[in-house]
Design an enzyme around this catalytic site. Structure first.
Site, PDB file in Angstrom:
ATOM      1  N   LYS A 104      -8.074   0.116 -10.142  1.00 56.41           N
ATOM      2  CA  LYS A 104      -7.235   1.155 -10.736  1.00 56.41           C
ATOM      3  C   LYS A 104      -5.831   0.601 -10.946  1.00 56.41           C
ATOM      4  O   LYS A 104      -5.155   0.223  -9.997  1.00 56.41           O
ATOM      5  CB  LYS A 104      -7.183   2.391  -9.843  1.00 56.41           C
ATOM      6  CG  LYS A 104      -6.286   3.507 -10.382  1.00 56.41           C
ATOM      7  CD  LYS A 104      -6.163   4.649  -9.412  1.00 56.41           C
ATOM      8  CE  LYS A 104      -5.208   5.717  -9.927  1.00 56.41           C
ATOM      9  NZ  LYS A 104      -3.818   5.199 -10.047  1.00 56.41           N
ATOM     10  N   GLU A 162      -1.431  -3.645   1.695  1.00 56.57           N
ATOM     11  CA  GLU A 162      -0.244  -4.491   1.534  1.00 56.57           C
ATOM     12  C   GLU A 162       0.873  -3.546   1.141  1.00 56.57           C
ATOM     13  O   GLU A 162       0.917  -3.046   0.013  1.00 56.57           O
ATOM     14  CB  GLU A 162      -0.503  -5.566   0.475  1.00 56.57           C
ATOM     15  CG  GLU A 162       0.432  -6.761   0.609  1.00 56.57           C
ATOM     16  CD  GLU A 162       1.714  -6.579  -0.154  1.00 56.57           C
ATOM     17  OE1 GLU A 162       2.721  -6.208   0.481  1.00 56.57           O
ATOM     18  OE2 GLU A 162       1.725  -6.805  -1.366  1.00 56.57           O
ATOM     19  N   CYS A 218       8.156  -6.311  -2.698  1.00 57.58           N
ATOM     20  CA  CYS A 218       8.061  -5.845  -1.314  1.00 57.58           C
ATOM     21  C   CYS A 218       8.516  -6.903  -0.317  1.00 57.58           C
ATOM     22  O   CYS A 218       8.950  -6.567   0.783  1.00 57.58           O
ATOM     23  CB  CYS A 218       6.630  -5.406  -1.004  1.00 57.58           C
ATOM     24  SG  CYS A 218       5.383  -6.652  -1.389  1.00 57.58           S
ATOM     25  N   GLU A 278      12.936   0.903   2.379  1.00 56.10           N
ATOM     26  CA  GLU A 278      12.739   0.025   1.228  1.00 56.10           C
ATOM     27  C   GLU A 278      13.420   0.630   0.008  1.00 56.10           C
ATOM     28  O   GLU A 278      13.235   1.810  -0.298  1.00 56.10           O
ATOM     29  CB  GLU A 278      11.250  -0.170   0.973  1.00 56.10           C
ATOM     30  CG  GLU A 278      10.940  -1.200  -0.089  1.00 56.10           C
ATOM     31  CD  GLU A 278       9.453  -1.496  -0.167  1.00 56.10           C
ATOM     32  OE1 GLU A 278       9.086  -2.681  -0.217  1.00 56.10           O
ATOM     33  OE2 GLU A 278       8.665  -0.537  -0.168  1.00 56.10           O
TER      34      GLU A 278
END
Length: 510
Positions: free
Chosen positions: A199, A275, A309, A405
């Site tokens: 996806k 992840e 990331c 983040e």
């Protein structure tokens, strides 16, 4: 292989800058067929804010059809057991990616906002190499392990382990590096003998659909082995995560979403490989080459506008050298050229959307209101979704801007007293994805690196990101590893066998 002028399709869409380009044929890949959907949704060029094209908007019906196709292909075809077929098909996919790299490059620049230079690295060329790596690894990787003989209950028994595909994989990827994320999941899963429902991210669907077209048109991968969906509907991801016919979920994205996926997958006790986010620190020890280290810290933070990331978004500096280093970082930020990512001279492209830019700006403004000092940046740049490289000092290590983040070109500076203090600050995070340290004394740098709880670490600018290097995080940065031998083994199950040996036992077990 289906016959279609894929080059024309890819090139036509990549060169479009607006308008309805649905006629170029972007389609889902389900059970070996390229199919449309009843609905569609737009993809926007983030560098201009202009409509790039439309993607088919798959719903739960299409998701279930893709899952059923993957299940059938796994249960009824030779794909899970025919290693030579898998090697050949991975080789075909690798060649197709090479043959169509120029078209994919233009599409990646247009949809992802990646700079042209980045597509010659982690946005395209390096991900293509992952496919070749796993095709080659499959030639030598041992699928059996002999445990020898052992005595039990007066008899000898010969034992061994066989490795087999884990089953149907639901792979859900993020928008920031769609080629890397797709191929780092797809390649080892296929090498292991799994079937896959991939996806794409709602913000970058066209790039992932292009991969599906290459698979359909240029490989002998059997129908149902790879299925590719694009969707704006969260229910599609939920269908993958909760389906009892999906054996493995591999997801790249935010930690918050990863938590929800792990919870949803628990009802069927499927393997979950995540992840997730990061808040990595780069540590400049007091004996570092500050000029080189500051260049690393500054320019790595603006890579893909900070949308990575593993990027080191916290800069830890000795208190006695704080002002000197801040001046160097600010000078490097001033050299960053941002603008049209198709221009080879552009160093930084846009953020993916206005929504993401608003999020980044909101965090920066809240940090300033809380007492952080804005050295440079902190503003939106139009047209498109650009944000100026931003440097903040006087940052509380426990504040939002130092803990959450950002996913934007924002670097926060935190001062430390000594090596122990630097380690403490670096580990003061729910995340543990990556990090970096600089010192002229490599042994000292390595000693610090070994104390940081992260999955990857750069010492004096060393590059750990390559197809043969396992990548993943500690703590809430994820579960499992991508790439390397470890990446293949995420998609394998181990089955232990034993048979009695008729001869009497003599001596010790071999």
């Amino acid at each position: 292989m289906q016959q279609q002028d894929t080059a024309a399709v890819l090139a036509g869409e990549a060169q479009s800058t607006g308008g309805d380009i649905a006629q170029v044929g972007r389609r889902l890949l389900i059970d070996g067929r390229l199919v449309a959907a009843d609905r569609r949704f737009p993809s926007i060029n983030p560098a201009s804010g202009v409509l790039l094209g439309y993607a088919p908007d798959a719903g739960v019906t299409e998701a279930r059809a893709a899952i059923a196709a993957a299940r059938r292909a796994f249960d009824t075809t030779a794909w899970p057991t025919d290693i030579e077929l898998r090697i050949r098909c991975l080789g075909q996919l690798h060649q197709a990616l090479l043959d169509h790299a120029d078209e994919l490059r233009e599409l990646t620049i247009a949809e992802v906002g990646a700079t042209r230079a980045l597509t010659h690295g982690p946005q395209l060329d390096e991900p293509i190499a992952i496919v070749r790596y796993y095709a080659d690894l499959l030639r030598t990787y041992p699928m059996t392990e002999d445990l020898g003989e052992a005595e039990s209950r007066g008899m000898r028994h010969h034992r061994w382990v066989e490795k087999e595909a884990a089953g149907v994989v639901g792979a859900i990827i993020a928008y920031n590096y769609p080629n890397q994320l797709a191929l780092a999941k797809l390649s080892p899963a296929l090498a292991a003998g799994c079937t896959v429902v991939l996806k794409g991210a709602p913000d970058t669907p066209l790039v992932t659909l292009a991969l599906g077209e290459l698979i359909a048109n240029h490989t002998d991968i059997p129908p149902g082995v790879v299925n590719v969906l694009s969707s704006s509907d969260p229910a599609v991801g939920e269908a993958l995560t909760t389906s009892p016919d999906v054996d493995v979920i591999t997801f790249t994205g935010s930690t918050a979403t990863g938590r929800r996926i792990m919870a949803a997958a628990s009802d069927t006790v499927k393997r979950v490989f995540l992840e997730l986010g990061g808040k990595s620190a780069v540590i400049l020890l007091d004996d570092a080459d500050f000029t080189a280290a500051s260049m690393f810290a500054a320019f790595s933070m603006v890579t893909h506008a900070g949308q990575g990331c593993a990027l080191t978004s916290r800069l830890l500096v000795p208190k006695t050298k704080h002002d000197e280093i801040v001046e160097l970082i600010a000078a490097n930020f001033a050299k960053v050229r941002h603008g049209d990512p198709a221009d080879p001279k552009t160093l930084m492209g846009p953020l993916i959307s206005e929504r993401q830019r608003d999020k980044v700006d909101g965090m920066v403004q809240r940090a300033i209101a809380a007492g952080a000092t804005l050295v440079t940046g902190g503003k939106k740049v139009d047209p498109g979704f650009f944000y100026a490289p931003t440097l903040l000092t006087n940052v509380d290590p426990n504040s939002e801007i130092a803990q959450e983040e950002i996913f934007g070109p924002v670097l926060v500076v935190i001062a430390f007293d000594n090596d122990d203090d630097a380690v403490r600050i670096a580990n003061n995070s729910i995340y543990g994805l990556a990090g970096a340290v600089f010192s002229r004394d490599q042994d000292r740098a390595l000693a610090v690196a070994r104390r940081i709880r992260t999955g990857s670490f750069s010492i004096n600018g060393g590059n750990y990101f390559a197809p043969d290097c396992p990548f993943g995080g500690f703590k809430q940065s994820g579960v499992g590893r991508e790439m390397g031998v470890a990446g293949l083994e995420e998609f394998l199950e181990r089955k232990t066998f034993a048979v009695p040996v008729s001869e009497p036992m003599s001596g010790t077990a071999r």
